[in-house]
Scaffold this motif. Structure first.
Motif, PDB file in Angstrom:
ATOM      1  N   TRP A 177      70.619  33.880  32.039  1.00  0.00           N
ATOM      2  CA  TRP A 177      71.440  32.734  31.666  1.00  0.00           C
ATOM      3  C   TRP A 177      72.748  33.153  30.977  1.00  0.00           C
ATOM      4  O   TRP A 177      73.521  32.294  30.551  1.00  0.00           O
ATOM      5  CB  TRP A 177      70.658  31.816  30.723  1.00  0.00           C
ATOM      6  CG  TRP A 177      69.516  31.109  31.388  1.00  0.00           C
ATOM      7  CD1 TRP A 177      68.264  31.596  31.604  1.00  0.00           C
ATOM      8  CD2 TRP A 177      69.536  29.793  31.937  1.00  0.00           C
ATOM      9  NE1 TRP A 177      67.485  30.674  32.258  1.00  0.00           N
ATOM     10  CE2 TRP A 177      68.245  29.541  32.468  1.00  0.00           C
ATOM     11  CE3 TRP A 177      70.503  28.793  32.028  1.00  0.00           C
ATOM     12  CZ2 TRP A 177      67.911  28.345  33.080  1.00  0.00           C
ATOM     13  CZ3 TRP A 177      70.169  27.590  32.637  1.00  0.00           C
ATOM     14  CH2 TRP A 177      68.892  27.366  33.160  1.00  0.00           C
ATOM     15  N   ALA A 178      73.008  34.459  30.866  1.00  0.00           N
ATOM     16  CA  ALA A 178      74.149  34.924  30.070  1.00  0.00           C
ATOM     17  C   ALA A 178      75.504  34.502  30.650  1.00  0.00           C
ATOM     18  O   ALA A 178      76.425  34.157  29.905  1.00  0.00           O
ATOM     19  CB  ALA A 178      74.094  36.441  29.917  1.00  0.00           C
ATOM     20  N   ASP A 179      75.626  34.493  31.935  1.00  0.00           N
ATOM     21  CA  ASP A 179      76.932  34.185  32.534  1.00  0.00           C
ATOM     22  C   ASP A 179      77.306  32.722  32.326  1.00  0.00           C
ATOM     23  O   ASP A 179      76.496  31.817  32.536  1.00  0.00           O
ATOM     24  CB  ASP A 179      76.897  34.499  34.027  1.00  0.00           C
ATOM     25  CG  ASP A 179      78.223  34.196  34.703  1.00  0.00           C
ATOM     26  OD1 ASP A 179      79.275  34.526  34.112  1.00  0.00           O
ATOM     27  OD2 ASP A 179      78.199  33.592  35.797  1.00  0.00           O
ATOM     28  N   ASP A 180      78.535  32.485  31.912  1.00  0.00           N
ATOM     29  CA  ASP A 180      79.072  31.133  31.777  1.00  0.00           C
ATOM     30  C   ASP A 180      79.617  30.715  33.137  1.00  0.00           C
ATOM     31  O   ASP A 180      80.620  31.256  33.614  1.00  0.00           O
ATOM     32  CB  ASP A 180      80.177  31.111  30.720  1.00  0.00           C
ATOM     33  CG  ASP A 180      80.708  29.709  30.442  1.00  0.00           C
ATOM     34  OD1 ASP A 180      80.449  28.797  31.256  1.00  0.00           O
ATOM     35  OD2 ASP A 180      81.384  29.514  29.415  1.00  0.00           O
ATOM     36  N   VAL A 181      78.969  29.733  33.754  1.00  0.00           N
ATOM     37  CA  VAL A 181      79.339  29.353  35.114  1.00  0.00           C
ATOM     38  C   VAL A 181      80.684  28.633  35.163  1.00  0.00           C
ATOM     39  O   VAL A 181      81.230  28.424  36.250  1.00  0.00           O
ATOM     40  CB  VAL A 181      78.252  28.451  35.747  1.00  0.00           C
ATOM     41  CG1 VAL A 181      76.933  29.205  35.872  1.00  0.00           C
ATOM     42  CG2 VAL A 181      78.081  27.157  34.955  1.00  0.00           C
ATOM     43  N   ASN A 182      81.225  28.277  34.012  1.00  0.00           N
ATOM     44  CA  ASN A 182      82.505  27.568  33.976  1.00  0.00           C
ATOM     45  C   ASN A 182      83.706  28.513  33.905  1.00  0.00           C
ATOM     46  O   ASN A 182      84.848  28.057  33.843  1.00  0.00           O
ATOM     47  CB  ASN A 182      82.544  26.619  32.774  1.00  0.00           C
ATOM     48  CG  ASN A 182      81.523  25.506  32.902  1.00  0.00           C
ATOM     49  OD1 ASN A 182      81.287  24.990  33.983  1.00  0.00           O
ATOM     50  ND2 ASN A 182      80.891  25.153  31.789  1.00  0.00           N
ATOM     51  N   THR A 183      83.461  29.830  33.895  1.00  0.00           N
ATOM     52  CA  THR A 183      84.553  30.799  33.851  1.00  0.00           C
ATOM     53  C   THR A 183      84.501  31.701  35.081  1.00  0.00           C
ATOM     54  O   THR A 183      83.445  31.859  35.709  1.00  0.00           O
ATOM     55  CB  THR A 183      84.472  31.678  32.587  1.00  0.00           C
ATOM     56  OG1 THR A 183      83.311  32.525  32.669  1.00  0.00           O
ATOM     57  CG2 THR A 183      84.392  30.826  31.337  1.00  0.00           C
ATOM     58  N   ALA A 184      85.634  32.314  35.377  1.00  0.00           N
ATOM     59  CA  ALA A 184      85.697  33.232  36.526  1.00  0.00           C
ATOM     60  C   ALA A 184      85.012  34.554  36.204  1.00  0.00           C
ATOM     61  O   ALA A 184      84.442  35.212  37.082  1.00  0.00           O
ATOM     62  CB  ALA A 184      87.156  33.481  36.915  1.00  0.00           C
ATOM     63  N   GLU A 185      85.027  34.944  34.933  1.00  0.00           N
ATOM     64  CA  GLU A 185      84.424  36.203  34.500  1.00  0.00           C
ATOM     65  C   GLU A 185      82.900  36.091  34.525  1.00  0.00           C
ATOM     66  O   GLU A 185      82.340  35.011  34.325  1.00  0.00           O
ATOM     67  CB  GLU A 185      84.889  36.522  33.076  1.00  0.00           C
ATOM     68  CG  GLU A 185      84.323  37.815  32.503  1.00  0.00           C
ATOM     69  CD  GLU A 185      84.717  38.012  31.048  1.00  0.00           C
ATOM     70  OE1 GLU A 185      84.291  39.014  30.461  1.00  0.00           O
ATOM     71  OE2 GLU A 185      85.433  37.133  30.514  1.00  0.00           O
ATOM     72  N   LYS A 186      82.209  37.195  34.744  1.00  0.00           N
ATOM     73  CA  LYS A 186      80.742  37.222  34.661  1.00  0.00           C
ATOM     74  C   LYS A 186      80.342  37.782  33.301  1.00  0.00           C
ATOM     75  O   LYS A 186      80.394  38.988  33.072  1.00  0.00           O
ATOM     76  CB  LYS A 186      80.142  38.065  35.786  1.00  0.00           C
ATOM     77  CG  LYS A 186      78.618  38.015  35.846  1.00  0.00           C
ATOM     78  CD  LYS A 186      78.085  38.761  37.050  1.00  0.00           C
ATOM     79  CE  LYS A 186      76.563  38.739  37.088  1.00  0.00           C
ATOM     80  NZ  LYS A 186      76.019  37.362  37.169  1.00  0.00           N
ATOM     81  N   GLU A 187      79.991  36.899  32.391  1.00  0.00           N
ATOM     82  CA  GLU A 187      79.667  37.315  31.021  1.00  0.00           C
ATOM     83  C   GLU A 187      78.305  38.007  30.956  1.00  0.00           C
ATOM     84  O   GLU A 187      77.403  37.724  31.744  1.00  0.00           O
ATOM     85  CB  GLU A 187      79.659  36.102  30.074  1.00  0.00           C
ATOM     86  CG  GLU A 187      81.041  35.552  29.760  1.00  0.00           C
ATOM     87  CD  GLU A 187      81.543  34.609  30.829  1.00  0.00           C
ATOM     88  OE1 GLU A 187      82.711  34.166  30.737  1.00  0.00           O
ATOM     89  OE2 GLU A 187      80.762  34.312  31.769  1.00  0.00           O
ATOM     90  N   THR A 188      78.171  38.895  29.954  1.00  0.00           N
ATOM     91  CA  THR A 188      76.928  39.640  29.744  1.00  0.00           C
ATOM     92  C   THR A 188      76.184  39.081  28.526  1.00  0.00           C
ATOM     93  O   THR A 188      76.731  38.309  27.727  1.00  0.00           O
ATOM     94  CB  THR A 188      77.222  41.120  29.496  1.00  0.00           C
ATOM     95  OG1 THR A 188      77.948  41.252  28.257  1.00  0.00           O
ATOM     96  CG2 THR A 188      78.036  41.719  30.646  1.00  0.00           C
ATOM     97  N   PHE A 189      74.952  39.507  28.386  1.00  0.00           N
ATOM     98  CA  PHE A 189      74.149  39.114  27.231  1.00  0.00           C
ATOM     99  C   PHE A 189      74.823  39.606  25.945  1.00  0.00           C
ATOM    100  O   PHE A 189      74.862  38.883  24.938  1.00  0.00           O
ATOM    101  CB  PHE A 189      72.744  39.697  27.372  1.00  0.00           C
ATOM    102  CG  PHE A 189      71.788  39.270  26.292  1.00  0.00           C
ATOM    103  CD1 PHE A 189      71.603  37.935  25.966  1.00  0.00           C
ATOM    104  CD2 PHE A 189      71.038  40.218  25.604  1.00  0.00           C
ATOM    105  CE1 PHE A 189      70.703  37.538  24.980  1.00  0.00           C
ATOM    106  CE2 PHE A 189      70.138  39.840  24.618  1.00  0.00           C
ATOM    107  CZ  PHE A 189      69.971  38.492  24.300  1.00  0.00           C
TER     108      PHE A 189
END
Length: 795
Positions: free
Chosen positions: A637-649
């Motif tokens: 669930w770490a990635d914020d689907v509202n941003t282009a970047e793939k966020e990490t934990f």
């Protein structure tokens, strides 16, 4: 002239204020009893002595059961009549009559549960030995009502009604209330069913507990033996019930040590049942005594005559919730040409249709509602504002049940055999019941009706076939138990019951084993434990959750260097924290704020605002997510689907820590000075105290700085509440000393009285928060010596 008018107006205002003050005082004191008053009660056959101790607890001494239970009813009404009536109305779905149209939806849900139906079916089947005490109890309640028509508790006058006569069946209704309140998995299952359509399978699975890493069982030494024979949701309106009456049996701790681990040489027993904390408390205490025949003491549910958890001269018992999944949902296919029919095994089957009439305060007309039932149970089509296809609910609370028999039989049980025979009656109310006796034996036994299912019950089943209907229930003799285990203790804290070798599905919704791990740390820290050690355990605020999460959390935080001054201060505090949730500690607030922000940052973007609001209110689900994430040091669930970047934990942890420290500074003050007790409060509220004017006039509510949280052995949890307002915790605390019952201890979070003018209204609350306990006397000689009040009742 104007001056004269103002003076007259001022005088009138002052007179009105004075008159209002005295009227309120009169209302407050109208039902205040004289505990030394000798009275004649219709239905008594002889004299009954009632000794009240320093906490106002009644010790009732009678010559026979009729007199004993008649007085139990009278005294229950004397201390808690309005609460009894409120609980009765909950079981009947009749809250709108006294509170108005806001409770109509709640009444509809409650009527769908059909709690009174079971009481009507069970009552004629009861043995006289159980039915008669219910009759006597009802007579005592009604004697009180008849004798106090002009001085009823203030709630009746404020709400403008009088109580109806009490019937024996009303006491049976309370069993249904207990059963429903411990059945909590339905809301999580409904939420997860809807969420399944919004996310992928792997993310959905991460919201469930990973029991492969939770191997702390209630019955670690139990070995399953195949039996010889086999015994044969809801809408957000339900939350309003929780605002009026405390939840029952949703958590709890119990533990017992054998004589070989006890400084007394005899078993020592502890139990604290974790429920909603409100005023009046869900329990009151009562001691019932017929010399030579019966001697039992403990907590009772106002409205029924038997001790639920306590001890007699021979044994002690106390409970924790099994967390049984006792309700299943079935997606029904409704006939488009006849909404009173559903498809089952290829044919249209008629539903049971009920026309319900609801009386509503302030309305001239009745509200009429039509309710539909399949062979499984009531039809629902929305939960927590989430709509889906109609589903029916199969619930063990609608099965025939015998809890009232069990409670009666426990009061006279003398040994493990008697105890096991008695608790067979616990069928709708599924508990881990701990045991100790004066002969040195200890044990713990699971109770309840365990449905035999084709598949685990945490998802919605197709309703158009009988394939997923329950296939009977697991035999009582196949339920897990332990008796005199070699380790010398038994314990439970809503953790997983048994390992995977057990062939039947019990639940998916156990507590993460933080409390039970701490309890067992303390049970094994010494070779022998004393009553004093048990007191310390009941007041323990060490967080195993913090202990397990902190190494991973610090690894992430210490890898970052870009911290401002408040963030550096917060990090420095966490690095030195002893993991205790004491009111004077600063670290708990930092840790709790961080976890809240992390849960939101992980899930809110994908769930959306409405779904996330529901999710965060289901605290157990967020516990599972956090446990899984820190065990794996990662989360899908770490990635914020509202941003282009793939966020990490790692990024989510850093972001959450920055946000949480900023919010603490903004909402509460400087990191260097703010303390847990400054923000974390126990707020005890009366149902009518939610109206500020009534609270002010009658001094109903209480607030205290509180230690602990929902994961500590001594819990002060904030479930479905704003900020850190605790509304859930130990609804009673007991330590029973089988070597000398008179050296037992107990406390309630409020007091025995529901009357705000009584000295026993919330008189125990401050000591409760401070971790104190009161001596719980038992022998008749000690009762008489310690009595603060004595009353004699006669025919």
């Amino acid at each position: 002239m104007m001056k004269k008018i103002l003076v007259i107006t001022g005088i009138i205002f002052i007179v009105a204020l004075i008159g209002g003050y005295f009227y309120v005082q009169q209302l407050k004191k109208s039902a205040l009893p004289d505990y030394n008053e000798h009275l004649q009660i219709e239905g008594l056959t002889g004299k009954v002595s009632v000794y009240r101790d320093a906490q106002g607890v009644p010790h009732i001494v009678a010559e026979n059961e009729k007199d004993l239970y008649t007085m139990a009813g009278y005294l229950s009404a004397q201390d808690r009549l309005w609460q009894m009536d409120l609980l009765r109305r909950v079981t009947q779905g009749r809250l709108s009559e006294i509170f108005g149209e806001e409770l109509i939806d709640t009444d509809v849900i409650l009527r769908k549960l059909r709690i009174p139906d079971n009481a009507v079916k069970l009552y004629p089947k009861l043995k006289d030995s159980v039915r008669n005490p219910l009759i006597y109890f009802a007579n005592g309640v009604n004697q009180y009502i008849a004798m106090h028509q002009d001085d009823l508790p203030f709630e009746f006058r404020v709400l403008g009604y009088k109580p109806e006569a009490w019937k024996p069946q009303h006491s049976l209704n309370l069993v249904g209330f207990m059963a429903w309140n411990l059945e909590f998995g339905y809301k999580m299952e409904a939420f997860l069913e809807v969420l399944k359509e919004k996310t992928n399978r792997d993310k959905w699975a991460e919201l469930f507990p990973d029991y492969s890493t939770m191997k702390t069982y209630v019955y670690p030494s139990y070995t399953y033996k195949k039996p010889v024979d086999i015994d044969t949701v809801l809408v957000a309106a339900l939350d309003k019930i929780g605002q009026l009456t405390p939840d029952i049996f949703t958590g709890s701790n119990n533990w017992v040590v054998a004589g070989k681990k006890s400084t007394t040489g005899k078993p020592i027993f502890s139990n604290d049942m974790h429920l909603g904390l409100d005023i009046p408390g869900i329990w009151t205490r009562m001691h019932l005594l017929i010399p030579g025949r019966l001697n039992v003491t403990g907590v009772v549910l106002p409205g029924e005559p038997f001790v639920v958890a306590g001890h007699n001269e021979h044994i002690a018992w106390g409970m924790t919730n099994v967390m049984l999944d006792g309700a299943d949902f079935y997606v029904e296919t409704i006939n488009p040409d006849n909404k009173a029919q559903y498809k089952f095994n290829g044919q249209w089957r008629d539903m049971e249709v009920r026309k319900e009439k609801i009386y509503v305060k302030g309305k001239d007309k009745l509200v009429e509602k039509t309710l539909y039932f399949t062979h499984r149970g009531p039809i629902f089509s929305r939960f927590d504002e989430l709509k889906f296809a109609p589903v029916s609910l199969r619930w063990i609370g609608n099965e025939e049940t015998r809890e009232i028999d069990a409670l009666y039989n426990l009061s006279t049980a003398e040994n493990w055999k008697d105890f096991c025979q008695a608790i067979r009656g616990f069928q709708s109310v599924s508990q881990n019941i701990a045991y100790a006796d004066i002969n040195g034996n200890i044990g713990i036994h699971m109770t309840g009706r365990l449905p035999k299912r084709t598949a685990p019950g945490f998802t919605f089943f197709p309703g158009d076939t009988d394939r997923y209907d329950w296939k009977g229930f697991v035999a009582f003799d196949s339920l897990p138990y332990e008796y005199n285990p070699e380790r010398g203790y038994v314990s439970s804290a809503n953790n997983k019951s048994v390992d995977e070798s057990y062939p039947y599905y019990i639940s998916e919704w156990y507590e993460v084993p933080y409390r039970i791990k701490r309890i067992r740390q303390l049970l094994t820290a010494k070779e022998k434990l004393s009553v004093s050690d048990f007191k310390d355990m009941l007041n323990d605020h060490y967080s195993v959750q913090a202990e397990e999460i902190m190494p991973v959390l610090l690894q992430h935080l210490q890898a970052e260097k870009d911290w401002d001054e408040p963030e550096k201060q917060a990090l420095a505090l966490l690095e030195k924290w002893n993991f205790k949730y004491e009111t004077g500690n600063r670290e708990p607030l930092i840790f709790e704020e961080f976890l809240m922000h992390l849960v939101k940052n992980l899930t809110a973007d994908e769930m959306g605002e409405k779904m996330f609001k529901i999710y965060k209110d289901h605290m157990l689900l967020s516990k599972y997510l956090l446990y899984n994430a820190f065990q794996q040091n990662n989360s899908l669930w770490a990635d914020d689907v509202n941003t282009a970047e793939k966020e990490t934990f790692h990024q989510m942890i850093v972001k959450s820590f920055k946000e949480s420290t900023a919010e603490i500074k903004d909402k509460y003050g400087e990191i260097a000075t703010i303390k847990w007790g400054d923000t974390h409060k126990l707020n005890l509220k009366h149902p009518l105290g939610k109206v500020s004017a009534i609270d002010w006039a009658f001094d109903l509510n209480r607030t205290y700085d509180a230690p602990g949280n929902n994961n500590t052995v001594n819990p002060f949890a904030y479930i479905n509440s704003e900020a850190y307002s605790s509304n859930f915790g130990a609804s009673e605390k007991h330590i029973f000393n089988t070597g000398d019952w008179n050296q037992s201890y107990s406390i309630l979070p409020t007091g025995v009285s529901g009357n705000p003018a009584s000295k026993y209204y919330c008189n125990q609350s401050e000591d409760y928060v401070k971790g104190k306990l009161y001596r719980d006397i038992f022998s008749l000689n000690e009762v008489k010596k310690s009595a603060k009040y004595t009353a004699v009742y006669s025919k």
